[in-house]
Design an enzyme around this catalytic site. Structure first.
Site, mmCIF file in Angstrom:
data_model
loop_
_atom_site.group_PDB
_atom_site.id
_atom_site.type_symbol
_atom_site.label_atom_id
_atom_site.label_comp_id
_atom_site.label_asym_id
_atom_site.label_seq_id
_atom_site.Cartn_x
_atom_site.Cartn_y
_atom_site.Cartn_z
ATOM 1 N N SER A 251 0.851 -1.186 0.000
ATOM 2 C CA SER A 251 0.000 0.000 0.000
ATOM 3 C C SER A 251 0.886 1.235 0.000
ATOM 4 O O SER A 251 2.116 1.137 0.121
ATOM 5 C CB SER A 251 -0.904 0.004 1.223
ATOM 6 O OG SER A 251 -0.135 0.386 2.356
ATOM 7 N N LYS A 252 0.245 2.384 -0.088
ATOM 8 C CA LYS A 252 0.986 3.650 -0.109
ATOM 9 C C LYS A 252 1.869 3.816 1.127
ATOM 10 O O LYS A 252 2.812 4.584 1.105
ATOM 11 C CB LYS A 252 -0.003 4.811 -0.163
ATOM 12 C CG LYS A 252 -0.544 5.028 -1.552
ATOM 13 C CD LYS A 252 -1.262 6.360 -1.632
ATOM 14 C CE LYS A 252 -1.933 6.485 -2.986
ATOM 15 N NZ LYS A 252 -3.247 7.060 -2.920
ATOM 16 N N ARG A 253 1.498 3.132 2.194
ATOM 17 C CA ARG A 253 2.312 3.177 3.410
ATOM 18 C C ARG A 253 3.735 2.689 3.133
ATOM 19 O O ARG A 253 4.696 3.134 3.732
ATOM 20 C CB ARG A 253 1.706 2.209 4.438
ATOM 21 C CG ARG A 253 0.956 2.842 5.549
ATOM 22 C CD ARG A 253 0.430 1.825 6.541
ATOM 23 N NE ARG A 253 0.105 0.492 6.044
ATOM 24 C CZ ARG A 253 0.763 -0.599 6.366
ATOM 25 N NH1 ARG A 253 1.813 -0.533 7.147
ATOM 26 N NH2 ARG A 253 0.384 -1.780 5.895
ATOM 27 N N HIS A 254 3.836 1.694 2.243
ATOM 28 C CA HIS A 254 5.145 1.082 1.973
ATOM 29 C C HIS A 254 5.944 1.843 0.930
ATOM 30 O O HIS A 254 7.142 2.016 1.065
ATOM 31 C CB HIS A 254 4.967 -0.354 1.453
ATOM 32 C CG HIS A 254 4.246 -1.244 2.390
ATOM 33 N ND1 HIS A 254 3.003 -1.753 2.121
ATOM 34 C CD2 HIS A 254 4.598 -1.730 3.604
ATOM 35 C CE1 HIS A 254 2.618 -2.532 3.124
ATOM 36 N NE2 HIS A 254 3.560 -2.527 4.034
#
Ligand code: GLU
Length: 483
Positions: A251-254
Site C-alpha cells: 500500500s501507499k504506506r510502503h
C-alpha cells in the site's frame, strides 16, 4: 482442424484496468505477465478499459493508464476498447438472463438489505441476500417498474459448488450457497463488474484470464454467469499478491503505488519491467537482467509462484542504477533534462555540451534521474550559500584556510583557458598536494568553494566543468568569507 476451431484455440489475454486511479504497479505487473504470456505463446494481448463505474471513472486516469503502459513498452494488439461504448451488448445478455429466469429484479431498499445483513451477522451467518424478491410475479415486477420503483438486477444462485483449475494455484472450490444471489447490474444499461467482465471476455474470445489473486472471490460468480449464459470457461491464472516488506498487502504506506510516481521520480521503464517481472515470477537461474524480448522468450506461467511477492525498493534502485549506467550519455542527458534547471546562455549546442558534462560526472552514482537535481544544483547557481565553517579542513585556523584558498587561486590562475581541462588541473593541484602532508588542506576547501557542500563529485572534475572564470570567482567568494 477447421479455421473456427483454430481460432478458438488462439491464445488471447487481456488487461482490464478500471480508470478509477493512476495505473497501479499491481495492474502494470498483471499487464506485463499477460503481455509476456501472449508473446511467448504467439497470441494476442488486448487492452480493455473497464469504466462501468461511471462515478469513479475519469478520462484523466484512462489517459494515464494508456500512457504508462506505452511508456513501459507493454504494447497491446487490440484495443483500447471501453465498456461504456458497449452498453447495448450487456443489455442484450442481461435481457437473456432475465427472460430465462436466471436473474431477477430486486426492489429491496438499502435499509432493508442492511437490516438483513445485520441480523445474519448477529446470528453468526455469512451475510447474503435473503431471496425476498426471488419469486415476484412478472405482473408485479412490471407494475413496480412502471411505477418507477427503483430496482437492481440479481443473479440467481442455487447453492451449488463451483470449482476451477487455476493454472498457478491448482484446484479452487467455492460453495455458492455462501455467496447468495448477487447483484449483476443496477439496471438494464448499468452492468456491474462481474457481469460485464464475463460478457467482454467471451465477446473478445479471451482464452486465459491472468490477474491478481484479489480477484479469486469474483471467479465463482463469473463462472456461474458463464454457465447461465452457456459460455465457455476461460482458463484462470491468479497472480500472487504484492506485499510490502512487512508482508502485508502493498500500500501507499510502503511505497509509491502508481507507475506515474516511479516515472516522475526518474525510474527507467527497463528497470521497472525487470523489477516487476520478478514480483511473482522466477526464471530459476541467477540471471537478473532481462530485456522485454528476452522475457518474452523465457516467460511461462509454470514459473509463477503462489506465495506473495515482496516489493523491495532497494532492488528497484539497484536495477535502475544499472540501467542508468548502461545509457549512452547523449540519451541520459536528455532523460535528465527535466530534472535540471535551464542552463547558462550560449545556445542549445553549448547547453547540451554543458549538460552532458554535468550528467556524465554523476552517471556512476545516480540511482534515479531525479537525484541529479540535488547532486548538480551548484552548477546552476550564481552564488553558493554555505556556512563558512564548512570550508574548514580538520583543525585548520582561519589563517591556514585563507592561505589554502589563496594558494588555490594563485595556482589555478596560472592555468590558461586553453589548458583548462581535468588532466592539467589534476597535474597542477596534485603536484602541490604532494608537497603538503594532508592533501585535504587543499582539496577540501576547493570542493566546498565550488560545490558548497561536503559530499559531491570530485572537486577537480567540477572545476573542469565550471571553467576557469567561474572557478576563480567561487574561490574568491570563499576567500571573502574568511576575514
Ligand atoms: N477492472 C478489474 C480491475 O481493474 C479487472 C479485473 C479482471 O482482470 O478481471 O481490477
Amino acid at each position: 482442424m477447421s479455421i473456427a476451431e483454430a481460432k478458438s484455440k488462439e491464445i488471447r489475454v487481456r488487461i482490464a484496468p478500471s480508470p478509477t486511479g493512476f495505473l497501479h504497479v499491481g495492474t502494470a505487473r498483471a499487464a506485463l505477465f499477460n503481455y509476456l504470456f501472449a508473446k511467448h505463446e504467439s497470441g494476442k494481448f488486448i487492452l480493455r478499459i473497464e469504466d462501468t463505474d461511471l462515478e469513479r471513472s475519469s478520462p484523466k486516469f484512462e489517459k494515464d493508464i494508456i500512457e504508462s503502459l506505452k511508456w513501459l513498452g507493454i504494447a497491446w494488439d487490440e484495443g483500447p476498447s471501453r465498456q461504456s461504448d458497449r452498453i447495448e451488448i450487456y443489455t442484450k445478455y442481461l435481457k437473456t438472463l432475465l427472460k430465462e429466469n436466471k436473474a431477477y429484479y430486486c426492489f429491496c431498499s438499502e435499509e432493508e438489505l442492511e437490516a438483513v445483513r445485520q441480523d445474519q451477522l448477529s446470528r453468526g451467518l455469512a451475510p447474503r441476500y435473503n431471496g425476498k424478491c426471488r419469486s415476484l410475479t412478472e405482473t408485479e415486477i412490471k407494475k413496480r417498474l412502471t411505477e418507477g420503483e427503483s430496482a437492481i438486477i440479481r443473479f440467481k444462485t442455487h447453492g451449488e459448488k463451483v470449482s476451477f483449475n487455476d493454472l498457478i494455484r491448482g484446484k479452487i472450490e467455492f460453495d455458492t450457497s455462501l455467496i447468495g444471489d448477487f447483484t449483476i447490474a443496477k439496471d438494464l444499461t448499468t452492468p456491474l463488474y462481474n457481469f460485464a467482465v464475463v460478457v467482454d471476455d467471451f465477446e473478445m474470445k479471451i482464452s486465459h484470464i491472468i490477474r491478481g489473486e484479489d480477484h479469486i472471490p469474483n471467479t465463482p460468480k463469473q463462472i456461474l454467469i458463464q454457465q447461465a449464459l452457456g459460455l465457455p470457461q476461460p482458463q484462470y491464472a491468479h497472480l500472487p499478491l504484492i506485499l510490502g516488506p512487512d508482508r502485508s498487502k502493498l500500500s501507499k504506506r510502503h511505497a509509491a503505488v502508481s507507475v506515474a510516481n516511479y516515472r516522475e521520480e526518474g525510474y527507467l521503464p527497463e528497470a521497472l519491467i525487470n523489477f516487476m517481472v520478478f514480483l511473482g515470477w522466477n526464471p530459476g537461474t541467477d540471471q537478473e537482467i532481462y530485456s522485454l524480448t528476452a522475457l518474452s522468450q523465457e516467460f511461462t506461467l509454470e514459473k509463477v509462484q503462489k506465495s506473495g511477492a515482496v516489493f523491495n525498493l532497494k532492488r528497484l534502485d539497484y536495477l535502475n542504477g544499472f540501467y542508468i549506467r548502461q545509457k549512452p550519455l547523449d540519451e541520459l542527458t536528455e532523460l535528465c533534462r527535466p530534472y535540471l534547471p535551464a542552463s547558462p546562455a550560449g545556445g542549445p549546442k553549448a547547453e547540451k555540451d554543458f549538460l552532458k558534462k554535468v550528467v556524465g560526472l554523476h552517471q556512476e552514482r545516480l540511482k534515479k534521474l531525479s537525484e541529479i537535481t540535488e547532486l548538480a544544483d551548484f552548477f546552476f547557481q550564481d552564488k553558493l550559500n554555505y556556512d563558512k565553517e564548512l570550508l574548514r579542513w580538520k583543525d585548520a585556523d582561519d589563517q591556514k584556510m585563507a592561505e589554502s584558498l589563496d594558494n588555490l587561486d594563485n595556482l589555478l590562475s596560472e592555468i590558461s583557458e586553453r589548458n583548462w581541462a581535468k588532466e592539467n588541473l589534476e597535474k597542477v593541484l596534485m603536484a602541490r598536494a604532494e608537497k603538503i602532508k594532508d592533501r585535504g588542506y587543499l582539496l577540501w576547501p576547493l570542493r566546498v568553494a565550488l560545490a558548497g557542500k561536503k559530499a559531491s563529485a570530485g572537486p577537480i572534475e567540477i572545476a573542469a566543468i565550471l571553467g576557469k572564470e567561474k572557478t576563480l570567482t567561487r574561490l574568491k567568494e570563499a576567500r571573502a568569507l574568511i576575514v
